[in-house]
Scaffold this motif. Structure first.
Motif: not given
Length: 439
Positions: A48, A52-53, A219, A223-224, A255-256, A260, A281, A374, A414
């Motif tokens: 992950c 996500w970072c 978003e 993600g979360s 996140i995106t 990603r 991130k 993802v 991820s």
């Protein structure tokens, strides 16, 4: 390697069941590339990317050296009424990766700060544009926008909101979420059904009147909340409606952003340009806390030119543009380019998708969702014990040497974008075995 367990009593851990964790802690001692090493010496495949970072992998020498050099050269410089060259250079580098016409950058220290900054900028824009009555903000059910009061107010994850329900900001409404198992279960990439859900914005506009609405924040890919992929045409429709009514569109790309989905941003991936993008991130590969907000050049000009003199936006942070964060961002963006890391993510996306959907048919798997690097694997909840099945799968994976993330009864994956096909197969093989072993 064996490291003595420290005194666990003093640290109040975030988003963690503190008592149960401290009864059986999972402690990481070091990291390199796509692997962690636990305090008992086990190698753990990072499924992950931290949270996500860590898009370029852990402890990259180029980033480490840039931070160390900067710490020894200029450890801190104030950003109020002062500046340092690296902040301007880094803003230029970030701007180069943003969609055309979005080259104005405001630095923050986290995704939560980026979201609250974006909301303030939206309000400031309408005030500067002669429409100060535009104060209403529209979020979306199941949306996650960090933990600031602004972010949880426009967010739509009920446990996050419930604890602070009496203190959320007013004048907020929410779009419906797009998750529908009956219509879209086991879709590969963007589901075909659901674009019409964006039309709910027209209902909200009719209810409140467009002249009161400042911005819509979503978003592009949630993600979360459990990896919710936007239906085909959904984001395009949101852009169309917001533009029609003079409402700003904010994409939360914490996140995106930065590869990603195999592109600079989700905005580029989907071909939909908002007015504001929030980031964090992957912007610094998580080596130093950092975030940013990108806005259209015209939005920036409207706010800055509306003030004859003095401060145009009464907002900022002590650590905005922190020298070490700027060094980390600069080294990270250079690494993304020199190693073609976004290209690697794009090329591996089909293999990642195939490995994820190979879990279809395993016990209790009710959906698999994916986009870019993802995936979300949704499990049927146990009666009267939501989240318990996913928590058990998470622990089995960790015991087998793979770190995944779970939210509710969805397992989210991820990995760092430097992952290879063999590691992808290991990740999903271990997850499949854990699912099969969990009743």
């Amino acid at each position: 390697m064996t490291t003595q367990t420290p005194d666990l009593s003093h640290l109040w851990m975030p988003f963690t069941a503190n008592r149960s964790f401290k009864a059986a802690p999972r402690l990481l001692a070091s990291a390199k590339g796509v692997y962690y090493k636990s305090t008992d010496g086990r190698q753990i495949l990072d499924g992950c990317a931290g949270l996500w970072c860590v898009n370029a992998g852990h402890c990259r020498d180029e980033i480490v050296q840039a931070i160390a050099t900067q710490a020894a050269t200029l450890d801190y410089a104030p950003s109020f009424q002062m500046g340092h060259p690296l902040a301007f250079e880094t803003a230029t580098a970030v701007a180069a990766l943003m969609p055309k016409g979005m080259q104005r950058i405001f630095f923050t220290n986290s995704g939560s700060e980026s979201v609250d900054t974006a909301l303030k900028i939206a309000l400031a824009y309408h005030r500067a544009n002669g429409q100060p009555q535009r104060t209403r903000l529209i979020g979306r059910e199941r949306g996650y926008h960090g933990v600031g009061f602004g972010g949880i107010s426009v967010g739509g994850i009920s446990p996050n909101r419930k604890a602070f329900s009496n203190s959320l900001i007013p004048n907020v409404d929410h779009l419906p979420h797009t998750h529908n198992l009956e219509q879209n279960a086991f879709s590969k990439g963007q589901p075909a059904w659901g674009a019409h859900l964006a039309d709910e914005l027209e209902r909200i506009v009719a209810l409140h009147d467009a002249s009161t609405i400042a911005a819509v924040i979503v978003e592009p890919m949630a993600g979360s909340t459990g990896v919710l992929i936007p239906p085909k045409g959904y984001l395009e429709r949101l852009r169309e409606i917001t533009s029609k009514h003079g409402i700003l569109l904010i994409f939360d790309e914490v996140i995106t952003g930065f590869g990603r989905l195999g592109a600079n941003t989700a905005s580029d991936y989907f071909g939909v340009t908002p007015d504001v993008i929030t980031m964090a991130k992957g912007i610094s590969n998580a080596a130093v806390p950092a975030g940013a907000v990108a806005v259209t050049n015209s939005l920036y000009d409207t706010v800055v030119n509306a003030s004859e003199n003095g401060i145009e936006l009464f907002h900022g942070y002590t650590y905005s543009g922190h020298p070490m964060a700027m060094a980390a961002i600069g080294a990270t963006l250079a690494l993304y380019q020199s190693e073609g890391i976004f290209d690697n993510a794009r090329k591996l996306s089909p293999a990642f998708e195939a490995a994820a959907h190979a879990l279809n048919g395993l016990p209790n798997v009710i959906d698999v969702r994916n986009l870019g690097i993802v995936a979300g694997v949704e499990l049927a909840p146990r009666e009267n014990a939501p989240g318990a099945r996913a928590a058990e799968v998470f622990q089995r994976c960790y015991d087998a040497g793979v770190l995944v993330r779970y939210t509710g009864d969805t397992i989210a994956l991820s990995p760092p974008l430097i992952v290879n096909e063999e590691q992808i197969n290991t990740l999903f093989d271990v997850l499949g075995q854990a699912i099969s072993q969990t009743a």
